[in-house]
Design an enzyme around this catalytic site. Structure first.
Site, short mmCIF file in Angstrom:
data_model
loop_
_atom_site.label_atom_id
_atom_site.label_comp_id
_atom_site.label_asym_id
_atom_site.label_seq_id
_atom_site.Cartn_x
_atom_site.Cartn_y
_atom_site.Cartn_z
N ASP A 315 0.88 -1.16 0.00
CA ASP A 315 0.00 0.00 0.00
C ASP A 315 0.92 1.21 0.00
O ASP A 315 1.25 1.76 1.04
CB ASP A 315 -0.91 -0.04 1.23
CG ASP A 315 -1.89 1.11 1.28
OD1 ASP A 315 -2.03 1.80 0.25
OD2 ASP A 315 -2.49 1.34 2.34
N CYS A 368 -3.91 5.04 -2.55
CA CYS A 368 -5.16 5.79 -2.36
C CYS A 368 -5.11 7.02 -3.27
O CYS A 368 -5.41 8.13 -2.86
CB CYS A 368 -5.38 6.18 -0.90
SG CYS A 368 -4.01 7.08 -0.14
#
Length: 439
Positions: A315, A368
């Site tokens: 991530d 994100c």
């Protein structure tokens, strides 16, 4: 607090955020309210919501003030926000700045002229260029256009709205249905999410941290898109998993629940503070198959564990351009130089993390962000450097993983990658790609 005292507190909050432009606004706000414990919960919520509104509309407010030849002082920003975003009248603004104890002082002549000039004007003025009109920084416009095409106005408008409060039911301690009942017993109404098999949504952002449901570890705060990234790892009991950019371990918690506390998951990060913060979360959630590792310069951990993991989740640090509805200040703090540096960092992290994956194992790359430079183009570049890896199409990965987790049969996206956005999925903007090391 009186209405005018709330306005004065909002000006003070905006001033403190402006004084620390590189610090996340939520951290500044936490300190602000901690130093003012006399502000009650209702007043605190009102001040924070209006302060966040100013941050959310800052690009447009700056444009209006610059058009008048004025610097965006905290007072002028709040005045402009009241007029342009909330539709206040000139008299209403004057009443909100009456002077006296606990109130903001009355407008000076320059502020008075600005108030009169801004009254009745539209927030999104037709004379604006695309950046302020769409409420997007100029450096991000090319990436947004490339990602959304004709849907850009819709995507930008959705990024302009406040985010809901998303929760993940912790299956190590409960079921989603039982967690929803527990919330209801505390007067908190939740809805089942569209895609995540563990997700609950609270549309009106109720306070949750003091609830028994949260303190007993039945739920965790996590956007639905983030939950789906954990889902895409396909982690199963008995596997060895590395969460290579774990932060405070939000996805580590979700993956551990998928593994039912069997096997081993290692949460890695370069920040000791973030990893220390994960300890309390892991304990509250009942996770006992996780360990932490601090990544430091010269660290040989990755080399010593080469080829040992069934799943590696990256991530990656990114601009956060998919979370601007949740973190509106980030669109102000981030600049083109940050994007350029992050692209290089993401590439290096991917190269290192790839070495951890065993033959036949999988690497899940996620951000994100909604910018192709950080997402699909980063994956394409990785695959060109690493012929031992191949992409697994989203529909194939989903068909393999979803049934065992109780997720919807149809994947959220039609393309090869998981590409989520507020206007199309109701989540934050996320990207994920599943990459498999050839056996």
């Amino acid at each position: 607090m009186t209405p005018s005292a709330r306005i004065a507190a909002t000006v003070a909050l905006v001033a403190e955020v402006a004084a620390a432009p590189r610090r996340p606004a939520d951290a500044t706000a936490n300190s602000f309210f901690r130093d003012r414990r006399y502000i009650g919960s209702g007043d605190r919520r009102a001040v924070a919501e209006r302060g966040w509104g100013v941050l959310r509309q800052r690009l447009r407010l700056d444009w209006h003030l610059a058009r008048l030849g004025l610097a965006p002082t905290p007072r002028l920003l709040v005045m402009a926000y009241l007029l342009l975003a909330e539709g206040w009248t000139v008299d209403g603004v004057l009443q909100a700045f009456p002077g006296g104890r606990f109130n903001a002082g009355p407008p000076d002549p320059g502020e008075m002229a600005a108030i009169q000039a801004l009254a009745g004007r539209p927030l999104a003025d037709p004379a604006m260029s695309d950046g302020p009109r769409l409420n997007l920084p100029d450096w991000a416009l090319p990436g947004y256009r490339a990602r959304f095409g004709d849907a850009l106005p819709e995507a930008a408008a959705a990024m302009d709205q406040p985010a809901p409060l998303d929760l993940r039911a912790n299956l190590l301690r409960t079921t989603r249905e039982a967690a929803m009942e527990s919330l209801a017993a505390e007067g908190i109404s939740a809805e089942v999410m569209a895609y995540s098999p563990w997700g609950l949504r609270i549309p009106d952002r109720r306070p949750i941290l003091a609830s028994r449901t949260f303190t007993e570890g039945l739920v965790e705060i996590q956007d639905e898109g983030s939950q789906l990234i954990a889902l895409l790892t396909g982690a199963m009991p008995g596997m060895r998993v590395a969460d290579y950019c774990a932060g405070a371990a939000g996805k580590t918690l979700a993956v551990a629940a998928m593994m039912r506390n069997r096997g081993r998951i290692t949460a890695c990060d370069v920040s000791a503070t973030r990893l220390e913060g994960a300890v309390k979360r892991l304990r509250r959630a009942g996770v006992d198959n996780a360990e932490r590792h601090l990544l430091e310069p010269g660290d040989r951990w990755a080399k010593r564990r080469a080829g040992q993991f069934d799943r590696v989740l990256v991530d990656a640090p990114c601009t956060g351009a998919g979370t601007w509805r949740r973190n509106p200040d980030a669109r102000l703090r981030t600049v083109q130089r940050d994007l350029d540096e992050l692209i290089t960092k993401q590439s290096a992290i991917l190269d290192t993390a790839a070495g951890l994956v065993r033959p036949g194992g999988r690497l899940v790359y996620a951000t994100c962000s909604v910018l192709p430079e950080e997402d699909s183009r980063q994956v394409d570049a990785f695959l060109s450097r690493h012929p031992a890896f191949e992409a697994v199409a989203l529909r194939d990965a989903w068909a393999e993983i979803a049934p065992a987790q109780g997720a919807t049969v149809t994947p959220p996206c039609e393309g090869p990658w998981l590409e989520l956005a507020p206007h199309s999925h109701g989540t934050d903007g996320f990207f994920a790609a599943v990459l498999q090391r050839k056996a």
